[in-house]
Design an enzyme around this catalytic site. Structure first.
Site, PDB file in Angstrom:
ATOM      1  N   TYR A 144       1.343  18.353  27.653  1.00 54.24           N
ATOM      2  CA  TYR A 144       1.872  17.668  28.839  1.00 54.24           C
ATOM      3  C   TYR A 144       1.528  18.843  30.060  1.00 54.24           C
ATOM      4  CZ  TYR A 144       4.328  14.511  25.772  1.00 54.24           C
ATOM      5  OH  TYR A 144       4.727  13.847  24.881  1.00 54.24           O
ATOM      6  N   SER A 160      11.676  -1.999  33.588  1.00 55.05           N
ATOM      7  CA  SER A 160      12.598  -1.545  34.584  1.00 55.05           C
ATOM      8  C   SER A 160      12.968  -2.894  35.398  1.00 55.05           C
ATOM      9  CB  SER A 160      12.077  -0.494  35.412  1.00 55.05           C
ATOM     10  OG  SER A 160      11.081  -0.935  36.310  1.00 55.05           O
ATOM     11  N   ARG A 170       7.163   2.370  29.286  1.00 55.09           N
ATOM     12  CA  ARG A 170       6.506   3.131  30.507  1.00 55.09           C
ATOM     13  C   ARG A 170       6.921   2.564  31.837  1.00 55.09           C
ATOM     14  NH1 ARG A 170       2.517   6.705  28.024  1.00 55.09           N
ATOM     15  NH2 ARG A 170       1.837   6.017  25.906  1.00 55.09           N
ATOM     16  N   HIS A 188       1.669  16.098  16.872  1.00 59.08           N
ATOM     17  CA  HIS A 188       1.610  14.954  17.860  1.00 59.08           C
ATOM     18  C   HIS A 188       0.768  13.684  17.398  1.00 59.08           C
ATOM     19  CE1 HIS A 188       1.649  14.722  22.802  1.00 59.08           C
ATOM     20  NE2 HIS A 188       2.074  13.597  22.250  1.00 59.08           N
TER      21      HIS A 188
END
Ligand SMILES: NC(=O)c1ccc[n+]([C@@H]2O[C@H](COP(=O)([O-])OP(=O)(O)OC[C@H]3O[C@@H](n4cnc5c(N)ncnc54)[C@H](OP(=O)(O)O)[C@@H]3O)[C@@H](O)[C@H]2O)c1
Length: 327
Positions: free
Chosen positions: A57, A213, A209, A126
């Site tokens: 990241y 929302s 992601r 990962h």
């Protein structure tokens, strides 16, 4: 109060709501370290203990940010989980997966240095490397446990068969994979396997992601936002996906909550950890509050029915990215 769960058979008991830190360094548009540090501090104040990062990241930036947060003191109770195995150039999505013993040792040392810790609390693969036996990867990781460099081993986006084989070499503490109302593949085999083997399940992208929302705006994403590459987020697909949020909105209105809060409460009601990602204090506070939102069995059944697996269209990764999942 945030509900708690054990991190594997003999791991610590932790609040089930963690914080995903990825967007603070890369993938989701502009970043601002000062603002991110405020979010990290507030999360800790509000009782969040699991902080999720990875070496890739921001090419180490995210781990360094967490090191700054840890170094402020009073953070002994924070558990930082990091990951290795994806090698990529800064700003590029093209990547290779490397689980070789030599690379694992190298990557672990680099993460220890960047995080400024003596031992990594939870170290995830990962992505499992195709063609490399998981037993070999687990042996290399077990040696790191023995050497005191890592406390626990996790796997991300593996198949339940890989998980079972891995667990015979060394106990796996946690599996981290995508799980939300948009992505329910894990329910068929992985969640039962984790329950059976007493392995914690950590749901990443529990808000799809941002899609769940209820306020997602594709046009507002920056040009470099990684979601622009994802089939599920292509404009025609997204237009259709955004029409599917009605049930979520109805339940949110009834509960005087936001759709994101109901989506998170649904994940937590499944008895798993959730690590929503945010760079914003207000979202963080809403997400922590969602951990106290108890949906009724009827709400959960309605959500289960309205968002049956496959309800949202478009693959969650590109064809290349899909090669790395369920490995
Ligand atoms: N193992 C893996 O392969 C893998 C893959 C992906 C992610 N992860 C981990 O999982 C974490 C979470 O996943 P994610 O960040 O991809 O997805 P997510 O948590 O499902 O969604 C993040 C998005 O939702 C927005 N958001 C957060 N809380 C909100 C709220 N209360 N209301 C409205 N919008 C809200 C965020 O906005 P802002 O950005 O504006 O705050 C961001 O755009 C990552 O940070 C990372 O640690 C792991």
């Amino acid at each position: 109060m945030i509900p708690t769960l054990p991190l594997g058979a003999d791991g610590p008991v932790l609040p089930a709501l963690g914080l995903g830190c990825m967007g603070m360094s890369e993938f989701y548009g502009e970043t601002d370290d000062k603002r991110s540090l405020l979010v990290l501090r507030r999360a800790h104040e509000l009782g969040v203990r699991m902080f999720d990062t990875a070496d890739m990241y921001g090419n180490g930036h995210n781990e360094e940010l967490l090191a700054r947060f840890l170094s402020e003191g009073g953070r002994d109770s924070a558990l930082v989980a990091t990951k290795f195995g994806i090698r990529k150039a800064p700003g590029e999505y093209a990547r290779t997966i490397d689980n070789s013993t030599e690379y694992i040792r190298e990557a672990c040392e680099a993460s220890l240095q960047r995080l400024g810790v003596e031992r990594i609390a939870l170290y995830y693969v990962h992505r499992a490397e195709t063609g490399r036996p998981i037993e070999d990867t687990m042996m290399a990781l077990a040696n790191l446990v023995q050497a005191g460099k890592i406390a626990r081993i996790g796997l991300s986006e593996v198949s339940d068969d890989t998980l079972r084989r891995a667990h015979t070499v060394h106990p796996v503490a946690a599996v981290q994979s995508e799980y939300s109302l948009t992505t329910r593949d894990m329910e068929a085999e992985m969640l039962p396997a984790c329950r059976e083997l007493e392995i914690a399940f950590v749901a990443y992208s529990p808000l799809g992601r941002g899609l769940l929302s209820g306020a997602f705006d594709l046009d507002a994403l920056s040009e470099s936002d990684f979601r622009r590459n994802l089939p599920r987020f292509s404009s025609s697909t997204m237009e259709e996906n955004l029409t599917r949020l009605d049930t979520l909105r109805v339940i949110a209105d009834r509960r005087e909550a936001t759709p994101a809060q109901v989506a998170l409460a649904w994940v937590l009601a499944k008895g798993v950890f959730a690590i929503p990602g945010t760079k914003q204090l207000s979202y963080l506070e809403q997400n922590v509050a969602a951990a106290s939102l108890r949906l009724s069995p009827d709400d959960i059944a309605r959500l289960d029915r309205a968002y049956a697996p496959g309800s949202f269209i478009g693959e969650r990764y590109t064809a290349e990215g899909m090669k790395g999942v369920n490995a």
